[in-house]
Design an enzyme around this catalytic site. Sequence first.
Site, PDB file in Angstrom:
ATOM      1  CB  CYS A 160     -29.701 -17.418  18.048  1.00 35.62           C
ATOM      2  SG  CYS A 160     -29.749 -16.456  19.576  1.00 35.62           S
ATOM      3  CE  LYS A 162     -33.696 -10.235  18.230  1.00 36.94           C
ATOM      4  NZ  LYS A 162     -32.248 -10.468  18.370  1.00 36.94           N
TER       5      LYS A 162
HETATM    6  C1  SIN Z   1     -30.068 -12.718  20.202  1.00 39.16           C
HETATM    7  O1  SIN Z   1     -31.257 -12.373  20.128  1.00 39.16           O
HETATM    8  O2  SIN Z   1     -29.641 -13.364  21.167  1.00 39.16           O
HETATM    9  C2  SIN Z   1     -29.116 -12.326  19.124  1.00 39.16           C
HETATM   10  C3  SIN Z   1     -29.544 -12.822  17.799  1.00 39.16           C
HETATM   11  C4  SIN Z   1     -28.670 -13.877  17.253  1.00 39.16           C
HETATM   12  O3  SIN Z   1     -27.518 -14.025  17.676  1.00 39.16           O
HETATM   13  O4  SIN Z   1     -29.106 -14.585  16.348  1.00 39.16           O
END
Ligand code: SIN
Length: 311
Positions: free
Chosen positions: A131, A45
Amino acid sequence: MVSTATRIGDFQFDNCLMNAAGVFCMTREELAQVESSAAGSFVTKTATLEARAGNPEPRYVNTDLGSINSMGLPNKGLDYYLDYVIEEQNRIGSKPHVLSLVGMSPDETHTILKKVQASDYQGLVELNLSCPNVPGKPQIAYDFETTDTILKEVFSYYTKPLGIKLPPYFDIVHFDQAAAIFNKYPLVFVNCVNSIGNGLVIEDETVVIKPKNGFGGLGGDYIKPTALANVHAFYKRLNPSIQIIGTGGVKTGRDAFEHILCGACMVQLGTVLQKEGTEAFDRITKELQAIMAEKGYETLDDFRGKLHYID
Ligand code: SIN
């Protein structure tokens, strides 16, 4: 004998499929599950310097054609993921991995990357410039000047293998402008694409996710043609030393085949992995192998980037 093995920079992978950052990668347990599946690697993540709770729920919803999310970068903080990838790097038999990260500001991004530079981690890093879900924060890679400045500063101190996760672009001029910037730097890969930002899914009269009044990143079937276009556009424009990871709309071996045909050397699973679990890696690998066998291709290099045009 058909092989789906691949490489990015100096790293060899037994299989070209892996998870996309955001899916099956929040905890050590999820990452270990990807590691023990048919996937060739995992990406964590996206880590920020400190842990984040992310946006209020509901913030991820599957739809018939894919998914919408506005997670808001929930994560356990850099140290959690950095410690884990170092631990994994030192484990005999471990696959090579990707550490995803970004700061909540350019300064924080540099603080994080300097920490990684000073650490024992020698693997790939994916800097997430795309993001769409943090309220008040734009998708960095839509701002070419800022992107150029960040990369220039990063490569003044960062010497380990680094790639970037890109948002989808929709204009040929933007492909040209973005590629001209990326070609200035010793990037090892670009990952095309993150979700298509700020879509809206409605059920009856109401949005389906809570953050940002329902606006969120689209994944799945909605985005495959855009993802393929971005993979191919950058494959044609980037220095051959910059490899392409293809992400977006992959739910079958045929989808993975198309990403590779467009130039991807590694293919990431997002929505399908969320919907189906890590068995998706085995199923899609077998489907890809069957297509390759039928066409007489033994390795990915036999067809990678060899998309046919109509004369
Ligand atoms: C998110 O955590 O909002 C998704 C990750 C991303 O789009 O980079």
